[in-house]
Write an enzyme that holds these catalytic residues in place. Structure first.
Site, PDB file in Angstrom:
ATOM      1  CG  ASP A 235      -1.899   1.139   1.216  1.00 43.00           C
ATOM      2  OD1 ASP A 235      -3.005   0.933   0.696  1.00 43.00           O
ATOM      3  OD2 ASP A 235      -1.565   2.225   1.724  1.00 43.00           O
TER       4      ASP A 235
ATOM      5  CG  ASP B   9      -3.087   3.942  -2.295  1.00 41.66           C
ATOM      6  OD1 ASP B   9      -3.747   2.954  -1.903  1.00 41.66           O
ATOM      7  OD2 ASP B   9      -2.989   4.990  -1.651  1.00 41.66           O
TER       8      ASP B   9
END
Length: 709
Positions: free
Chosen positions: A567, A610
């Site tokens: 992440d 993301d």
């Protein structure tokens, strides 16, 4: 005097079908043709007194065959004219309705020309003799009242006529009845000589032998498709066939003239009902045992059995005399009385000579022909004024060219494999595409050595073909073939096997069609790739990653693997400060950086926003994921500085290992995800490897805390 019926009405909207039927019957009959039911009704109104039979299709334009039959019935046009349905429509509803409308038989397309010719001629003869019998009965009944001897003569004539009718329906000649009479008479006399218990007068023997002629009269009520079926009867069909013994008794009961001589009527009735009973009780219809069966009924049963074995029937060839006697002696045809069997074996050596002699009545063979060959012509019919052979040949050639053109347009390849000859014949398109010969001899060997098919697919085809049966006679399989340019292309092969109807389990041929599906396969592959690709970064998406993870876990491997959730920290701030277009560009650079850091065998996916999923295969050192995470942190930090995102970019990584942390994809993903949120909880910008200690933390509270940041 009633006019001789010498016309056949053929009703079918396909000219080729009419032409084939015309060829079969044009030599003996004048042919009327109609291409729809409406025209057929009009022709019946004009010529019904001259039409011997109607051959009718069901599905036709303007008016269907069943609609035409309803009108013909209402107008009384087919009261004395038999109707055959010759159709590809095999639904029970349509066929049942046809029988309710008076159809005498149904022939399904494609039909055997010899069989249909025999069946049609037999039905015509049956109707002719039925009307002849009606006329004969009317004439004789007036004389019966005057003289009892005339009654007996009438009965003899009627029995001959009825037995001949049965034989025409059963595709037999009149010789069968004569042989049964002779055999019955011979065995009655011989049995009386051997055993005084069975001695009978000459008159009784004559009456019984005459009654034997009507043993199968009940077959008049059995449908032709059962009576003349060339193969083995099903259990349901045999159950119907067995009813002929009871039908015969019903017919005899309806003939009042036979009942006037009670003793002779008893012979007729008992023989008709019990000629299929067996000494051991295994026969039908009543399951009589031993001497419960009258001796004369047993004799007719044995005579009928011997004649059936030594004669050609629609369902079998003829056995020799010696083979037939041996089969009866061994009980292969059912059990007979020991006394009767001994009698039969004594006279058996002389039977061939006796039955071929002129003893008894001569055989009667009927053949219906008409010298009148003048062809009907008119506005509402199509006459056979063209030479019948050239007409059929022309129509067949047109159909062949149509089929050839259709297959060529579709690029399909048709083939036919002859099992006995081991020969494959391909359509012309095969040579155009693959460059091979269209006729392949020694096919079993050639298919493994020179056919343009991948061996893996060929092996699967061989297994499917080996499993074919009469019940499961076909299959469809996608295979890869190599064309004459060396290109691998996908084809779908449709296979159907043809079996010998008279010899169960014998395959005659395999016919098939090869259809190009290469474009479809490639399009499906493209759609699949698009469905599993991330449109922005061109990496695989979550579905792609999870599918490959499942696939990897199904492989028989022992190597360690790592599942990593990655992440990008603080990336929401990049979008908020610079906009989503700028954020998308930075995200693509991050995706490229992640791809560069991992090996070609590793799997890198963007699973949303993301977040990324990485699957590392064949991990030799458990520290490798940590090393890759450190390298990525440095690379992504550099991207942030170069892009001047004005936000410190970093990554949080969670890792689980196969098989230490689990062997199920859902478990491995869950544990990697849990490790990721532990990394975020520890302040981000770090990598956490899953451990059992993480289970002590309330997982949902970690998710809530992480999402609030």
């Amino acid at each position: 005097m009633e006019r001789q019926k010498d016309k056949i009405l053929i009703v079918d909207d396909v000219e080729l079908n009419r032409a084939i039927l015309c060829e079969l019957f044009a030599g003996d009959y004048e042919i009327l043709e109609a291409d729809n039911g409406k025209t057929a009704v009009e022709l019946m109104e004009q010529h019904h007194d001259e039409i011997a039979i109607v051959l009718m299709d069901i599905v036709m334009p303007v008016m269907s065959g069943l609609e035409a039959l309803e009108i013909m019935n209402a107008k009384g046009l087919i009261a004395k004219t038999p109707v055959f349905l010759i159709t590809a429509e095999s639904s029970n509803d349509a066929i049942s309705k046809g029988f309710r409308l008076g159809v005498v038989d149904v022939v399904l397309k494609p039909f055997n020309p010899d069989n249909i010719c025999q069946r049609v001629n037999n039905i015509i003869e049956l109707y002719r003799y039925r009307y002849k019998l009606e006329k004969l009965v009317q004439e004789q009944m007036t004389k019966i009242e005057k003289q009892n001897e005339q009654l007996r003569n009438f009965n003899v004539a009627m029995i001959d006529t009825l037995s001949t009718i049965v034989e025409f329906r059963d595709c037999e000649s009149g010789q069968h009845v004569q042989r049964i009479r002779q055999l019955t008479k011979i065995m009655l006399k011989e049995l009386g000589r051997q055993n005084a218990e069975y001695k009978m007068s000459d008159k009784t023997i004559e009456d019984i032998s005459m009654a034997a002629a009507l043993h199968d009269i009940g077959k008049i009520a059995i449908p032709d498709y059962i009576l003349n079926k060339p193969g083995r009867l099903t259990a349901e069909e045999f159950a119907i066939m067995k009813e002929h013994t009871l039908y015969g008794c019903e017919i005899l009961e309806s003939i009042d003239s036979l009942k006037q001589n009670k003793e002779q009527y008893r012979y007729h009735y008992n023989i008709c009902r019990w000629h299929h009973e067996k000494w051991d009780g295994s026969g039908y219809p009543d399951g009589l045992i031993g001497k419960e069966i009258p001796i004369y009924a047993q004799i007719v049963s044995l005579a009928d059995c011997y004649d059936a074995l030594t004669s050609v029937r629609c369902y079998k060839g003829a056995f020799t005399h010696e083979e037939s006697v041996q089969m009866i002696e061994k009980g292969e045809c059912g059990a007979f009385s020991p006394d009767l069997l001994q009698c039969f074996l004594k006279i058996a050596p002389g039977l061939p000579e006796i039955l071929q002699s002129d003893d008894g009545l001569p055989a009667v063979v009927y053949h219906y022909q008409h010298p009148n060959t003048e062809k009907f012509s008119g506005k509402k019919c199509y006459s056979c004024d063209m030479d019948k052979n050239s007409r059929v040949a022309r129509l067949l050639e047109i159909e062949r060219e149509k089929q050839k053109a259709l297959f060529a347009l579709g690029g399909d390849i048709i083939f036919d494999y002859d099992v006995e000859k081991d020969l494959i014949i391909f359509s012309d398109e095969y040579k155009n595409i693959f460059g091979g010969e269209c006729i392949v001899t020694n096919a079993k060997k050639a298919i493994y050595s020179s056919m343009p098919i991948l061996q893996e697919d060929l092996q699967q085809l061989a297994e499917l073909t080996k499993a074919l049966t009469e019940e499961n006679s076909g299959y469809v399989k996608d295979v890869r073939l190599i064309n004459k340019f060396g290109e691998e292309k996908w084809y779908r092969i449709h296979i159907n096997s043809i079996w010998d109807k008279e010899n169960y389990g014998v395959m005659l041929s395999i016919v098939g069609r090869m259809v190009s599906i290469d474009k479809m396969k490639r399009e499906i592959g493209l759609w699949k790739r698009q469905a599993e690709s991330d449109a922005l970064t061109k990496l695989g998406n979550r579905a792609y990653g999870e599918r490959l993870l499942q696939q990897m876990l199904c492989e028989p491997q022992k190597e360690k693997a790592a599942v990593m959730f990655l992440d990008v920290d603080n990336f929401k701030m990049v979008n908020d400060r610079h906009g989503h277009l700028f954020g998308d560009e930075v995200l693509c650079r991050i995706a490229n950086e992640i791809s560069k850091e991992f090996r070609i065998d590793d799997i890198v996916c963007r699973i949303g926003g993301d977040e990324f999923l990485i699957i590392m295969r064949n991990i030799k050192d458990s520290r490798l994921p940590l090393m890759k995470a450190d390298e990525l942190r440095a690379g992504i930090e550099k991207i942030g500085l170069e892009a001047d995102v004005q936000v410190p970019l970093s990554i949080s990584v969670g890792v689980s290992f196969y098989p230490v942390d689990g062997t199920d994809d859902a478990v491995l993903l869950y544990k990697a995800d849990k490790a990721l949120y532990e990394a975020k909880k520890r302040g981000k910008n770090n990598c956490v490897i899953y451990s059992k200690e993480l289970e002590n933390e309330p997982f949902m509270s970690q998710i809530t805390a992480a999402e609030s940041e």
